[in-house]
Motif scaffolding. Structure first.
Motif, PDB file in Angstrom:
ATOM      1  N   GLN A 150      42.261 -69.122 -31.335  1.00  0.00           N
ATOM      2  CA  GLN A 150      41.466 -68.403 -32.328  1.00  0.00           C
ATOM      3  C   GLN A 150      42.366 -67.615 -33.282  1.00  0.00           C
ATOM      4  OE1 GLN A 150      38.170 -68.213 -32.978  1.00  0.00           O
ATOM      5  NE2 GLN A 150      37.516 -69.647 -31.390  1.00  0.00           N
ATOM      6  N   ILE A 151      43.435 -67.052 -32.756  1.00  0.00           N
ATOM      7  CA  ILE A 151      44.358 -66.287 -33.600  1.00  0.00           C
ATOM      8  C   ILE A 151      45.032 -67.214 -34.610  1.00  0.00           C
ATOM      9  CG2 ILE A 151      46.537 -64.992 -33.547  1.00  0.00           C
ATOM     10  CD1 ILE A 151      45.483 -63.771 -30.870  1.00  0.00           C
ATOM     11  N   SER A 152      45.361 -68.429 -34.204  1.00  0.00           N
ATOM     12  CA  SER A 152      45.918 -69.398 -35.152  1.00  0.00           C
ATOM     13  C   SER A 152      44.916 -69.689 -36.271  1.00  0.00           C
ATOM     14  CB  SER A 152      46.283 -70.694 -34.433  1.00  0.00           C
ATOM     15  OG  SER A 152      47.372 -70.496 -33.552  1.00  0.00           O
ATOM     16  N   LEU A 153      43.642 -69.786 -35.927  1.00  0.00           N
ATOM     17  CA  LEU A 153      42.620 -70.020 -36.949  1.00  0.00           C
ATOM     18  C   LEU A 153      42.521 -68.837 -37.910  1.00  0.00           C
ATOM     19  CD1 LEU A 153      39.788 -71.674 -34.810  1.00  0.00           C
ATOM     20  CD2 LEU A 153      41.312 -72.799 -36.446  1.00  0.00           C
ATOM     21  N   ILE A 157      42.781 -69.243 -42.085  1.00  0.00           N
ATOM     22  CA  ILE A 157      41.765 -68.907 -43.095  1.00  0.00           C
ATOM     23  C   ILE A 157      42.202 -67.732 -43.964  1.00  0.00           C
ATOM     24  CG2 ILE A 157      39.867 -69.881 -41.768  1.00  0.00           C
ATOM     25  CD1 ILE A 157      39.016 -67.025 -41.051  1.00  0.00           C
ATOM     26  N   GLY A 158      43.446 -67.253 -43.783  1.00  0.00           N
ATOM     27  CA  GLY A 158      44.004 -66.309 -44.747  1.00  0.00           C
ATOM     28  C   GLY A 158      44.085 -64.861 -44.342  1.00  0.00           C
ATOM     29  N   ALA A 159      43.749 -64.509 -43.098  1.00  0.00           N
ATOM     30  CA  ALA A 159      43.821 -63.109 -42.676  1.00  0.00           C
ATOM     31  C   ALA A 159      45.258 -62.595 -42.746  1.00  0.00           C
ATOM     32  CB  ALA A 159      43.273 -62.953 -41.263  1.00  0.00           C
ATOM     33  N   ASP A 160      45.409 -61.310 -42.992  1.00  0.00           N
ATOM     34  CA  ASP A 160      46.719 -60.657 -42.975  1.00  0.00           C
ATOM     35  C   ASP A 160      47.064 -60.129 -41.587  1.00  0.00           C
ATOM     36  OD1 ASP A 160      47.254 -60.695 -45.911  1.00  0.00           O
ATOM     37  OD2 ASP A 160      45.451 -59.455 -45.952  1.00  0.00           O
ATOM     38  N   ARG A 161      46.042 -59.631 -40.902  1.00  0.00           N
ATOM     39  CA  ARG A 161      46.235 -59.055 -39.574  1.00  0.00           C
ATOM     40  C   ARG A 161      45.066 -59.451 -38.674  1.00  0.00           C
ATOM     41  NH1 ARG A 161      48.391 -52.738 -40.006  1.00  0.00           N
ATOM     42  NH2 ARG A 161      50.087 -53.115 -41.514  1.00  0.00           N
ATOM     43  N   ILE A 162      45.250 -59.213 -37.391  1.00  0.00           N
ATOM     44  CA  ILE A 162      44.144 -59.234 -36.449  1.00  0.00           C
ATOM     45  C   ILE A 162      44.047 -57.848 -35.815  1.00  0.00           C
ATOM     46  CG2 ILE A 162      44.274 -61.690 -35.941  1.00  0.00           C
ATOM     47  CD1 ILE A 162      45.747 -60.860 -33.288  1.00  0.00           C
ATOM     48  N   GLU A 163      42.848 -57.475 -35.402  1.00  0.00           N
ATOM     49  CA  GLU A 163      42.680 -56.309 -34.543  1.00  0.00           C
ATOM     50  C   GLU A 163      42.212 -56.815 -33.186  1.00  0.00           C
ATOM     51  OE1 GLU A 163      39.866 -52.400 -33.923  1.00  0.00           O
ATOM     52  OE2 GLU A 163      40.611 -52.780 -35.952  1.00  0.00           O
ATOM     53  N   LEU A 164      43.049 -56.674 -32.193  1.00  0.00           N
ATOM     54  CA  LEU A 164      42.696 -57.135 -30.858  1.00  0.00           C
ATOM     55  C   LEU A 164      41.619 -56.238 -30.266  1.00  0.00           C
ATOM     56  CD1 LEU A 164      46.235 -58.017 -29.474  1.00  0.00           C
ATOM     57  CD2 LEU A 164      44.376 -59.632 -29.957  1.00  0.00           C
ATOM     58  N   TYR A 165      40.532 -56.854 -29.800  1.00  0.00           N
ATOM     59  CA  TYR A 165      39.434 -56.137 -29.153  1.00  0.00           C
ATOM     60  C   TYR A 165      39.883 -55.755 -27.745  1.00  0.00           C
ATOM     61  CZ  TYR A 165      35.085 -55.617 -26.504  1.00  0.00           C
ATOM     62  OH  TYR A 165      34.091 -55.175 -25.672  1.00  0.00           O
ATOM     63  N   THR A 166      40.047 -54.452 -27.499  1.00  0.00           N
ATOM     64  CA  THR A 166      40.643 -53.971 -26.245  1.00  0.00           C
ATOM     65  C   THR A 166      39.619 -53.493 -25.224  1.00  0.00           C
ATOM     66  OG1 THR A 166      41.005 -51.835 -27.343  1.00  0.00           O
ATOM     67  CG2 THR A 166      42.860 -53.386 -27.281  1.00  0.00           C
ATOM     68  N   GLY A 167      38.340 -53.764 -25.463  1.00  0.00           N
ATOM     69  CA  GLY A 167      37.318 -53.350 -24.506  1.00  0.00           C
ATOM     70  C   GLY A 167      37.561 -53.839 -23.094  1.00  0.00           C
ATOM     71  N   PRO A 168      37.850 -55.137 -22.881  1.00  0.00           N
ATOM     72  CA  PRO A 168      38.096 -55.621 -21.515  1.00  0.00           C
ATOM     73  C   PRO A 168      39.310 -54.963 -20.857  1.00  0.00           C
ATOM     74  CG  PRO A 168      37.572 -57.448 -22.968  1.00  0.00           C
ATOM     75  CD  PRO A 168      37.753 -56.253 -23.849  1.00  0.00           C
ATOM     76  N   TYR A 169      40.361 -54.720 -21.625  1.00  0.00           N
ATOM     77  CA  TYR A 169      41.539 -54.027 -21.081  1.00  0.00           C
ATOM     78  C   TYR A 169      41.169 -52.613 -20.644  1.00  0.00           C
ATOM     79  CZ  TYR A 169      45.725 -51.104 -21.301  1.00  0.00           C
ATOM     80  OH  TYR A 169      46.700 -50.163 -21.014  1.00  0.00           O
ATOM     81  N   ALA A 170      40.429 -51.883 -21.480  1.00  0.00           N
ATOM     82  CA  ALA A 170      40.035 -50.514 -21.135  1.00  0.00           C
ATOM     83  C   ALA A 170      39.141 -50.490 -19.901  1.00  0.00           C
ATOM     84  CB  ALA A 170      39.318 -49.871 -22.326  1.00  0.00           C
ATOM     85  N   THR A 195      52.353 -62.394 -34.174  1.00  0.00           N
ATOM     86  CA  THR A 195      53.546 -62.012 -34.936  1.00  0.00           C
ATOM     87  C   THR A 195      54.364 -63.244 -35.318  1.00  0.00           C
ATOM     88  OG1 THR A 195      53.614 -59.872 -33.780  1.00  0.00           O
ATOM     89  CG2 THR A 195      55.635 -60.606 -34.880  1.00  0.00           C
ATOM     90  N   ARG A 196      54.467 -64.182 -34.394  1.00  0.00           N
ATOM     91  CA  ARG A 196      55.262 -65.392 -34.633  1.00  0.00           C
ATOM     92  C   ARG A 196      54.709 -66.214 -35.789  1.00  0.00           C
ATOM     93  NH1 ARG A 196      54.865 -67.807 -29.708  1.00  0.00           N
ATOM     94  NH2 ARG A 196      56.619 -66.579 -28.949  1.00  0.00           N
ATOM     95  N   ILE A 197      53.385 -66.210 -35.964  1.00  0.00           N
ATOM     96  CA  ILE A 197      52.787 -67.025 -37.030  1.00  0.00           C
ATOM     97  C   ILE A 197      52.516 -66.215 -38.295  1.00  0.00           C
ATOM     98  CG2 ILE A 197      51.807 -68.651 -35.365  1.00  0.00           C
ATOM     99  CD1 ILE A 197      49.063 -67.385 -35.849  1.00  0.00           C
ATOM    100  N   GLY A 198      53.015 -64.968 -38.325  1.00  0.00           N
ATOM    101  CA  GLY A 198      52.966 -64.196 -39.555  1.00  0.00           C
ATOM    102  C   GLY A 198      51.819 -63.225 -39.706  1.00  0.00           C
ATOM    103  N   GLY A 220      55.020 -55.738 -31.113  1.00  0.00           N
ATOM    104  CA  GLY A 220      54.668 -55.815 -32.525  1.00  0.00           C
ATOM    105  C   GLY A 220      53.444 -55.035 -32.946  1.00  0.00           C
ATOM    106  N   LEU A 221      52.949 -54.138 -32.105  1.00  0.00           N
ATOM    107  CA  LEU A 221      51.741 -53.385 -32.443  1.00  0.00           C
ATOM    108  C   LEU A 221      51.993 -52.497 -33.661  1.00  0.00           C
ATOM    109  CD1 LEU A 221      48.827 -52.661 -31.659  1.00  0.00           C
ATOM    110  CD2 LEU A 221      49.754 -50.925 -30.111  1.00  0.00           C
ATOM    111  N   LEU A 222      51.113 -52.592 -34.657  1.00  0.00           N
ATOM    112  CA  LEU A 222      51.266 -51.841 -35.900  1.00  0.00           C
ATOM    113  C   LEU A 222      50.326 -50.644 -35.998  1.00  0.00           C
ATOM    114  CD1 LEU A 222      51.523 -54.815 -38.441  1.00  0.00           C
ATOM    115  CD2 LEU A 222      53.398 -53.437 -37.502  1.00  0.00           C
TER     116      LEU A 222
END
Length: 251
Positions: A150-153, A157-170, A195-198, A220-222
């Motif tokens: 999904q992150i590759s997709l 489609i042109g996104a600059d960043r992703i925000e990882l949904y951390t609910g399950p981790y919390a 990060t590897r795919i930009g 790589g967390l921003l």
């Protein structure tokens, strides 16, 4: 490596909306967060205006513009339409021109965001929205689960960043789950792949003073966006000290 703290002001607005008037003042409390060291402010306007209202977004945009180096992040459902004096999500973003727009797949009926985009079904519809926002000079982030395909997709489609949904981790941290380390490694792999795919990597949802120190090791967390837990901690610590405590975790 240090990463940015963006304070989500939704819960302050929710408290304000429980009474007539403008108390507590969302913009004034946003200013206090910046004075205490926050790197940015986040809001999530919804058509039902259960917390953040359109005028809050406009006033906060002016506040951030008066504070060079501070970022404004407006998140929400890109397909939310006009309702009453809510002008529509994309219309409000176009009007206020935040530094970053985080697109989230939540419906009007959801209590809170609880999953990332499935871009196999939503990607074609999102792509022109992303182009529209980027043409206005707005960075676009997509709310995503730690799923490498999904992150590759998201990149495609042109996104600059992703925000990882951390609910399950919390949630795993709260119950001291046996698979916590394995789950954290899923997030690490997702961040490394992004990060590897930009793609830049943000994160948010239910992060708090207990679980953020471990998550701070994400490659790589921003940026993290934190609201609910920070406002809860502010009840005991005071708002400024709560912001400083979270900022310490980010540093």
């Amino acid at each position: 490596m240090a990463f940015a703290l963006s304070v989500n002001l939704n819960k302050i607005a929710l408290l304000r909306n429980s009474r007539p008037g403008n108390y507590p003042d969302v913009v004034a409390h946003g200013s206090r967060c910046l004075a205490a060291g926050a790197d940015g402010l986040t809001v999530h306007p919804r058509p039902d205006q259960r917390h953040i209202r359109p005028d809050d977004v406009r006033q906060l945009a002016r506040l951030v513009a008066a504070n060079p180096g501070i970022e404004f992040n407006v998140e929400g459902n890109p397909f939310a339409q006009k309702l009453g004096n809510f002008p529509g999500f994309l219309e409000l973003v176009t009007e206020t021109r935040p530094h970053q727009c985080t697109l989230v797949p939540d419906s009007n009926e959801q209590l809170t965001s609880d999953h990332g985009f499935d871009l196999t079904t939503a990607g074609n519809r999102l792509a022109p929205v992303i182009r529209q926002l980027k043409d206005q000079g707005i960075r676009v982030s997509l709310f995503m689960d730690p799923d490498l395909a999904q992150i590759s997709l998201a990149r495609d489609i042109g996104a600059d960043r992703i925000e990882l949904y951390t609910g399950p981790y919390a949630a795993a941290c709260r119950r001291r789950a046996a698979n916590l380390d394995d789950l954290f490694q899923d997030y690490c792999r997702a961040a490394t792949h992004a990060t590897r795919i930009g793609l830049g990597v943000n994160a948010g949802h239910d992060l708090d003073l207990d679980n953020l120190p471990k998550f701070a090791g994400l490659p790589g967390l921003l940026e993290v966006s934190i609201g609910h837990a920070l406002i809860v901690d502010a009840l005991a610590l005071g708002l400024e000290d709560a912001v400083r405590a979270y900022k310490k975790c980010c540093s």
